[in-house]
Design a protein around this motif. Structure first.
Motif, short mmCIF file in Angstrom:
data_model
loop_
_atom_site.label_atom_id
_atom_site.label_comp_id
_atom_site.label_asym_id
_atom_site.label_seq_id
_atom_site.Cartn_x
_atom_site.Cartn_y
_atom_site.Cartn_z
N LYS A 116 22.02 28.57 32.89
CA LYS A 116 20.63 29.11 32.41
C LYS A 116 20.54 30.68 32.27
O LYS A 116 19.97 31.45 31.63
CB LYS A 116 19.55 28.65 33.10
N TYR A 117 21.31 31.33 33.50
CA TYR A 117 21.20 32.70 33.73
C TYR A 117 22.55 33.40 33.50
O TYR A 117 22.61 34.66 34.15
CB TYR A 117 20.61 32.87 35.07
N GLY A 118 23.46 32.94 33.25
CA GLY A 118 24.65 33.64 32.90
C GLY A 118 25.85 32.69 32.38
O GLY A 118 25.72 31.62 32.30
N THR A 119 26.94 33.32 32.37
CA THR A 119 28.30 32.55 31.76
C THR A 119 29.36 33.27 32.49
O THR A 119 29.75 34.04 32.87
CB THR A 119 28.26 33.16 30.30
N ALA A 120 30.38 32.05 32.66
CA ALA A 120 31.67 32.45 33.21
C ALA A 120 32.57 32.13 32.34
O ALA A 120 32.61 30.85 31.68
CB ALA A 120 31.73 31.57 34.68
N VAL A 121 33.70 32.88 31.98
CA VAL A 121 34.87 32.68 31.20
C VAL A 121 36.27 32.93 31.81
O VAL A 121 36.38 33.86 32.59
CB VAL A 121 34.77 33.58 29.97
N GLN A 122 37.08 32.02 31.69
CA GLN A 122 38.47 32.29 32.33
C GLN A 122 39.21 33.25 31.24
O GLN A 122 39.41 32.79 30.17
CB GLN A 122 39.26 31.19 32.46
N GLU A 123 39.86 34.27 31.67
CA GLU A 123 40.76 35.22 30.79
C GLU A 123 42.01 35.38 31.85
O GLU A 123 41.83 36.05 32.92
CB GLU A 123 39.95 36.60 30.43
N PHE A 128 38.30 34.73 36.37
CA PHE A 128 36.81 34.37 35.74
C PHE A 128 36.30 35.70 35.67
O PHE A 128 36.03 36.20 36.58
CB PHE A 128 36.24 33.20 36.79
N LYS A 129 35.64 35.79 34.46
CA LYS A 129 34.47 36.80 34.19
C LYS A 129 33.32 36.23 34.11
O LYS A 129 32.96 35.32 33.55
CB LYS A 129 35.20 37.78 33.04
N LEU A 130 32.47 36.66 35.15
CA LEU A 130 31.04 36.31 35.27
C LEU A 130 30.01 37.20 35.12
O LEU A 130 30.23 38.41 35.36
CB LEU A 130 30.85 35.88 36.75
#
Length: 198
Positions: free
Chosen positions: A102-109, A113-115
């Motif tokens: 709801k308040y953010g996103t995490a993506v693996q690169e 993990f970029k949050l």
């Protein structure tokens, strides 16, 4: 905040021509990678149970006739989306993990993990404006206090699955993988196959 979507993906481009490229051998990426990735999503889900399943399969780059592209959407009873994409016909990469809250996103690169997220307690108040947007502008100038972090992925010691089986059979130890978890994975996989009509 609560996680509403977890996406697990794998991508590369390969014209697969081994035994797993053939349906008659039980090949295809749903069987090959799908079992692992769907299992990971079920394990990380909110645990409310999968109630809706959609799946599509394609044979795109493969030399055989088995699926090499899989897209499956699973919805839990609470509404959480579990999204699987296995694409063996994508030249450019797809992020292995994409998790939305709801308040953010995490993506693996790569191995990180970029949050990106914000604290709702520090967000400026925002009120509903009924009717047309003022000045026909749909940018409400909502200046959220975004924060960004990078979390390196550490190499963890893996559990010895076969040693655990030995301990379960010989000494009555707790299995790493519960029987009900395996049954649910099998149910979801079978429903994916039926829904795909491939």
């Amino acid at each position: 905040g609560p996680i509403y979507s977890i996406r697990r993906a794998a991508s590369r481009y390969t014209r697969r021509n081994d035994w797993q490229s053939l349906r008659k051998n039980g090949g295809g990426m749903l069987n090959n990678y799908g079992a692992h990735y769907i299992d990971q999503l079920l394990y990380l889900s909110d645990g409310s149970g999968v109630v809706d399943i959609h799946c599509n399969l394609w044979a795109v780059a493969t030399v055989g006739d088995a699926d090499d592209v899989v897209k499956a959407w699973l919805k839990t009873r609470s509404g959480q989306l579990l999204d699987v994409e296995i694409n063996q016909a994508s030249v450019l990469p797809i992020a292995p993990w994409h998790i939305c809250g709801k308040y953010g996103t995490a993506v693996q690169e790569e191995k990180t993990f970029k949050l990106k997220y914000y604290d709702p307690e520090k967000a400026p108040p925002l009120e509903i404006v009924e009717g047309a947007a003022p000045g026909r502008s749909y940018d409400n100038n909502d200046l959220l206090p975004w924060q960004e972090k990078n979390w390196p992925i550490a190499q963890e010691k893996q559990l010895d699955f076969y040693e655990n089986i030995n301990q379960v059979l010989i000494h009555g130890a707790e299995p790493h993988i519960k029987l009900e978890e395996s049954r649910e994975l099998m149910r979801v996989m079978e429903t994916c196959r039926k829904r795909a009509k491939f």
